[in-house]
Design an enzyme around this catalytic site. Structure first.
Site, short mmCIF file in Angstrom:
data_model
loop_
_atom_site.label_atom_id
_atom_site.label_comp_id
_atom_site.label_asym_id
_atom_site.label_seq_id
_atom_site.Cartn_x
_atom_site.Cartn_y
_atom_site.Cartn_z
N THR A 187 39.88 21.45 46.13
CA THR A 187 41.02 21.78 46.99
C THR A 187 42.28 21.13 46.44
O THR A 187 42.24 19.97 46.00
CB THR A 187 40.87 21.37 48.47
OG1 THR A 187 42.13 21.50 49.12
CG2 THR A 187 40.39 19.95 48.68
N ASP B 123 36.28 21.77 52.53
CA ASP B 123 35.48 21.41 53.71
C ASP B 123 34.77 22.62 54.33
O ASP B 123 33.59 22.55 54.65
CB ASP B 123 36.40 20.74 54.74
CG ASP B 123 35.61 20.20 55.91
OD1 ASP B 123 34.72 19.37 55.67
OD2 ASP B 123 35.85 20.64 57.05
N ARG C 74 47.71 21.08 54.13
CA ARG C 74 47.05 21.14 55.44
C ARG C 74 47.35 19.89 56.26
O ARG C 74 48.51 19.52 56.36
CB ARG C 74 45.55 21.37 55.27
CG ARG C 74 45.07 22.55 56.10
CD ARG C 74 43.60 22.73 55.99
NE ARG C 74 43.24 23.75 55.03
CZ ARG C 74 43.36 25.05 55.24
NH1 ARG C 74 43.85 25.50 56.37
NH2 ARG C 74 43.00 25.91 54.33
N ASP D 34 44.49 20.25 48.28
CA ASP D 34 44.93 19.32 49.34
C ASP D 34 44.41 17.90 49.13
O ASP D 34 44.93 16.97 49.74
CB ASP D 34 44.44 19.82 50.71
CG ASP D 34 44.87 21.24 51.01
OD1 ASP D 34 45.90 21.66 50.46
OD2 ASP D 34 44.17 21.93 51.77
N GLY E 261 40.54 28.62 49.73
CA GLY E 261 41.72 28.93 48.92
C GLY E 261 41.44 28.68 47.45
O GLY E 261 40.74 27.74 47.10
N ASP F 221 41.87 16.51 50.38
CA ASP F 221 41.54 15.90 51.68
C ASP F 221 40.03 15.80 51.92
O ASP F 221 39.60 15.60 53.05
CB ASP F 221 42.19 16.71 52.82
CG ASP F 221 41.74 18.17 52.83
OD1 ASP F 221 41.04 18.59 51.89
OD2 ASP F 221 42.09 18.88 53.79
N ARG G 101 30.69 31.30 61.53
CA ARG G 101 31.56 31.64 62.68
C ARG G 101 32.15 33.01 62.43
O ARG G 101 33.36 33.20 62.38
CB ARG G 101 32.69 30.61 62.79
CG ARG G 101 32.24 29.20 63.14
CD ARG G 101 33.39 28.21 63.02
NE ARG G 101 34.67 28.80 63.40
CZ ARG G 101 35.85 28.38 62.94
NH1 ARG G 101 35.91 27.39 62.09
NH2 ARG G 101 36.96 28.94 63.34
O1 F6P Z 1 43.56 24.49 51.46
C1 F6P Z 1 44.44 25.01 50.52
C2 F6P Z 1 45.64 25.65 51.19
O2 F6P Z 1 46.51 26.09 50.17
C3 F6P Z 1 46.37 24.73 52.17
O3 F6P Z 1 47.19 23.79 51.54
C4 F6P Z 1 47.11 25.75 52.99
O4 F6P Z 1 47.38 25.26 54.30
C5 F6P Z 1 46.15 26.91 53.05
O5 F6P Z 1 45.25 26.77 51.97
C6 F6P Z 1 46.83 28.27 52.98
O6 F6P Z 1 45.87 29.25 53.12
P1 F6P Z 1 46.16 30.82 52.89
O7 F6P Z 1 45.91 31.08 51.43
O8 F6P Z 1 45.19 31.49 53.78
O9 F6P Z 1 47.60 31.08 53.26
#
Ligand code: F6P
Length: 369
Positions: free
Chosen positions: A148, A126, A194, A150, A16, A152, A89
């Site tokens: 990120t 990650d 997340r 997040d 992301g 995390d 994957r």
């Molecule tokens: O890891 C960043 C994040 O924004 C998370 O907080 C969220 O769960 C995910 O990516 C959303 O991903 P997408 O852009 O595929 O909807």
């Protein structure tokens, strides 16, 4: 250690997008150009190398002083990103219609050789850093940079993007307070993050939320409803509840919107459940706001810009010193290098005995337990 053999390096941004990616690209590019190296950007994670035919201007683009000029303050990434089609994957549709995942990393390694790329700076969370580590194991020279919203990722005190996301969420909470107070409502605010509660917890405390629900503490909405009633009795008559997308009820499961091969599961929907149940339990007018991808947009904060620039420059210094298979990490007041393997597959959760959680409790914020 030193490395005088590097001629051409690549930068890839994966997963992301997060505010600060462009600052990393600028710092890494300038630091490399200043050492006399050539720099290229791989489009959309590793897709530019895997599927060059998809890109009219080529899947690998030169990064020059001109291309990185004036981008530090811009959100997103000028070379694009993706969180689908993980080369380790890679989803392949079988003749029977089933989708299975195959490892295409050997192919990817060959493409690096084809483009005469001596080293990779992989900027990601990650997922991307796990790919970077696999490429390192297969002989590519790699340095990782932790990104990120997040926050995390293990082994670094903070990732860039997090501060901007939290700052924006706090701004939203400030704005929502006025409607909550004027209408005597309960406002439920769902935030990303997340499986970790960093954004919810830090934004919730700084934004004066009354309840904060995080994945690390499975919730019981009776306790949140009690908190709301208590506030009503004290005359406050409104409440703000921040819910992390990965929060789940005691004995229940995480709310998943979508599962797809080659991609991390997409979380969401818990805010709606919390809104409906709290309305039923308290009888109060309740509204939901899902901040979602708004948290990933906009200009990086001063803090994120600076650590992103420091990370980008440190990644190039690591290459110049001959380091390999490491990730740049923030260890205030400095940056350090940790093995890529130690930073991946290990999520950094909110510590329940940490002072931030204790602060929330001391302030009387309900954590749903
Ligand atoms: O890891 C960043 C994040 O924004 C998370 O907080 C969220 O769960 C995910 O990516 C959303 O991903 P997408 O852009 O595929 O909807």
């Amino acid at each position: 250690m030193s490395n005088k053999n590097l001629k051409r390096i690549a930068i890839s941004t994966g997963g992301g997008d997060a505010p600060g990616l462009n600052a990393v690209i600028r710092a890494a590019t300038l630091a490399a150009l200043n050492r006399g190296w050539e720099v290229v950007g791989i489009r959309d994670g590793f897709n530019g190398l895997m599927f060059p035919e998809r890109y009219p201007q080529g899947g690998v683009v030169p990064l020059t002083r001109n291309t990185v000029r004036g981008i530090t303050h811009l959100g997103g990434t000028i070379i694009g990103t993706t969180n689908r089609g993980n080369p380790l994957r890679f989803p392949v549709k079988m003749p029977n219609g089933e989708v299975c995942e195959v490892d295409r990393s050997d192919e990817l390694i060959q493409r690096f050789a084809l483009h005469e790329i001596d080293a990779l700076i992989s900027v990601g969370g990650d997922g991307s850093l796990t790919i970077a580590n696999a490429l390192y194991q297969k002989g590519l020279r790699v340095i990782g940079v932790p990104k990120t919203i997040d926050n995390d990722l293990d082994q670094t005190v903070i990732t860039f993007g997090f501060d901007t996301a939290v700052s924006f969420a706090v701004d939203c909470l400030d704005r929502l307070h006025t409607t909550a107070a004027s209408h005597g409502r309960v406002m439920v605010v769902e935030v990303m993050g997340r499986y970790a509660g960093w954004i919810a917890l830090e934004a919730g405390i700084a934004g004066s939320a009354d309840a904060i629900l995080i994945p690390e503490i499975p919730y019981d909405l009776q306790s949140v409803a009690n908190k709301i009633r208590e506030r009503d009795r004290s005359g406050a008559n409104f409440s703000i509840v921040v819910v992390a997308e990965g929060a789940r009820p005691k004995g229940g499961t995480v709310s998943v919107l979508e599962r797809e091969a080659g991609k991390a599961e997409r979380l969401g929907g818990v805010g709606e459940k919390v809104e409906k149940e709290l309305a039923a339990l308290t009888g109060k007018e309740t509204r939901l706001v899902v901040l979602g991808h708004l948290l990933r947009g906009g200009s990086p904060t001063r803090f994120d810009r600076l650590i992103a620039l420091r990370f980008g420059a440190a990644a190039v210094r690591a290459l110049a010193e001959g380091q390999n298979g490491v990730m740049v990490a923030l260890d205030p007041p400095t940056v350090k290098y940790v093995p890529l393997a130690s930073a991946t597959h290990r999520m950094k959760s909110v510590p329940l005995d940490g002072d931030t959680i204790l602060t929330a409790r001391d302030l009387g914020i309900c954590l749903g337990d």
